[in-house]
Design an enzyme around this catalytic site. Sequence first.
Site, PDB file in Angstrom:
ATOM      1  N   PHE A 287       0.821  -1.242  -0.160  1.00  0.00           N
ATOM      2  CA  PHE A 287      -0.210  -0.080  -0.070  1.00  0.00           C
ATOM      3  C   PHE A 287       0.808   1.205  -0.059  1.00  0.00           C
ATOM      4  O   PHE A 287       0.659   2.438  -0.645  1.00  0.00           O
ATOM      5  CB  PHE A 287      -0.814   0.041   1.402  1.00  0.00           C
ATOM      6  CG  PHE A 287      -1.918   0.931   1.296  1.00  0.00           C
ATOM      7  CD1 PHE A 287      -3.115   0.799   0.589  1.00  0.00           C
ATOM      8  CD2 PHE A 287      -1.625   2.173   1.937  1.00  0.00           C
ATOM      9  CE1 PHE A 287      -3.957   1.951   0.756  1.00  0.00           C
ATOM     10  CE2 PHE A 287      -2.385   3.356   2.042  1.00  0.00           C
ATOM     11  CZ  PHE A 287      -3.824   3.162   1.275  1.00  0.00           C
ATOM     12  N   GLU A 288       2.110   1.091   0.524  1.00  0.00           N
ATOM     13  CA  GLU A 288       2.942   2.316   0.569  1.00  0.00           C
ATOM     14  C   GLU A 288       3.966   2.512  -0.544  1.00  0.00           C
ATOM     15  O   GLU A 288       4.638   3.371  -0.595  1.00  0.00           O
ATOM     16  CB  GLU A 288       3.709   2.278   1.817  1.00  0.00           C
ATOM     17  CG  GLU A 288       3.054   2.320   3.269  1.00  0.00           C
ATOM     18  CD  GLU A 288       2.249   1.081   3.624  1.00  0.00           C
ATOM     19  OE1 GLU A 288       1.147   1.227   4.512  1.00  0.00           O
ATOM     20  OE2 GLU A 288       2.590  -0.132   3.040  1.00  0.00           O
TER      21      GLU A 288
ATOM     22  N   HIS B 145      -9.868  -6.816   1.695  1.00  0.00           N
ATOM     23  CA  HIS B 145      -8.607  -6.054   2.215  1.00  0.00           C
ATOM     24  C   HIS B 145      -7.644  -6.297   1.018  1.00  0.00           C
ATOM     25  O   HIS B 145      -7.047  -5.217   0.349  1.00  0.00           O
ATOM     26  CB  HIS B 145      -7.979  -6.406   3.425  1.00  0.00           C
ATOM     27  CG  HIS B 145      -6.662  -5.911   3.552  1.00  0.00           C
ATOM     28  ND1 HIS B 145      -6.526  -4.575   4.267  1.00  0.00           N
ATOM     29  CD2 HIS B 145      -5.334  -6.230   3.358  1.00  0.00           C
ATOM     30  CE1 HIS B 145      -5.304  -4.118   4.444  1.00  0.00           C
ATOM     31  NE2 HIS B 145      -4.532  -5.247   3.963  1.00  0.00           N
TER      32      HIS B 145
ATOM     33  N   VAL C  82       3.794  -7.839  -2.993  1.00  0.00           N
ATOM     34  CA  VAL C  82       3.075  -9.058  -3.299  1.00  0.00           C
ATOM     35  C   VAL C  82       1.828  -8.916  -2.217  1.00  0.00           C
ATOM     36  O   VAL C  82       2.185  -8.577  -1.280  1.00  0.00           O
ATOM     37  CB  VAL C  82       3.898 -10.160  -3.095  1.00  0.00           C
ATOM     38  CG1 VAL C  82       4.504 -10.508  -1.690  1.00  0.00           C
ATOM     39  CG2 VAL C  82       3.239 -11.639  -3.322  1.00  0.00           C
ATOM     40  N   VAL C  83       0.788  -8.993  -2.838  1.00  0.00           N
ATOM     41  CA  VAL C  83      -0.272  -9.033  -2.198  1.00  0.00           C
ATOM     42  C   VAL C  83      -1.234 -10.529  -2.346  1.00  0.00           C
ATOM     43  O   VAL C  83      -1.273 -10.949  -3.311  1.00  0.00           O
ATOM     44  CB  VAL C  83      -1.390  -7.856  -2.270  1.00  0.00           C
ATOM     45  CG1 VAL C  83      -2.621  -7.985  -1.376  1.00  0.00           C
ATOM     46  CG2 VAL C  83      -0.627  -6.439  -2.319  1.00  0.00           C
ATOM     47  N   ILE C  84      -1.193 -11.273  -1.270  1.00  0.00           N
ATOM     48  CA  ILE C  84      -1.979 -12.483  -1.469  1.00  0.00           C
ATOM     49  C   ILE C  84      -3.433 -12.616  -0.869  1.00  0.00           C
ATOM     50  O   ILE C  84      -3.717 -11.869   0.223  1.00  0.00           O
ATOM     51  CB  ILE C  84      -0.940 -13.649  -0.480  1.00  0.00           C
ATOM     52  CG1 ILE C  84       0.246 -13.745  -1.595  1.00  0.00           C
ATOM     53  CG2 ILE C  84      -1.726 -14.859  -0.820  1.00  0.00           C
ATOM     54  CD1 ILE C  84       1.186 -14.447  -0.750  1.00  0.00           C
TER      55      ILE C  84
END
Length: 165
Positions: free
Chosen positions: A68-69, A97, A89-91
């Site tokens: 996000f940053e 969310h 990486v976003v899982i």
Amino acid sequence: MSGAGALSIDPQEMLELRETAKDLRIAVISSRWHTQIMDGLRAGADRFLTEVGIEHDAVTRLAAPGSFELPVLAARAAQSHHAVVALGVVIRGGTPHFDYVCSAATDGLVKVSVESTTPVGFGLLTCDDEQQALDRAGLEGSREDKGYEAAHAAVATAVQIGTIG
């Protein structure tokens, strides 16, 4: 299937990038979540930058608390670098969310790139599960190397911008 139709970098392009990219200043910004995957993404980006002759001291490395940053650090780095490589990486989990973080990070990185006219190599993995991320992380046994690809995209675009003034 991921990887289908992926860009292959021909030897002539690598020669041209070695001649034109060696003096670029690059920022590599990476999230601190999912350490093993991030280690692979960073290694891939570093490998590409080394292959095109960008010196270690011409690369600024920044750590974002999370994906996000990434955009805020990318925005600041875009002010003083020829290109930015954003890695994260976003899982997917069991809540929305995932959607919010992926959307915000993606939209933010696009905004940075367009508004600053500084290329941002998009190395944000948005995966349904950890195995998908491992398959893209450039680790031994991975099918893809998204860190390498993101660094290539940022550098190749910066070189093209240099040709149009």
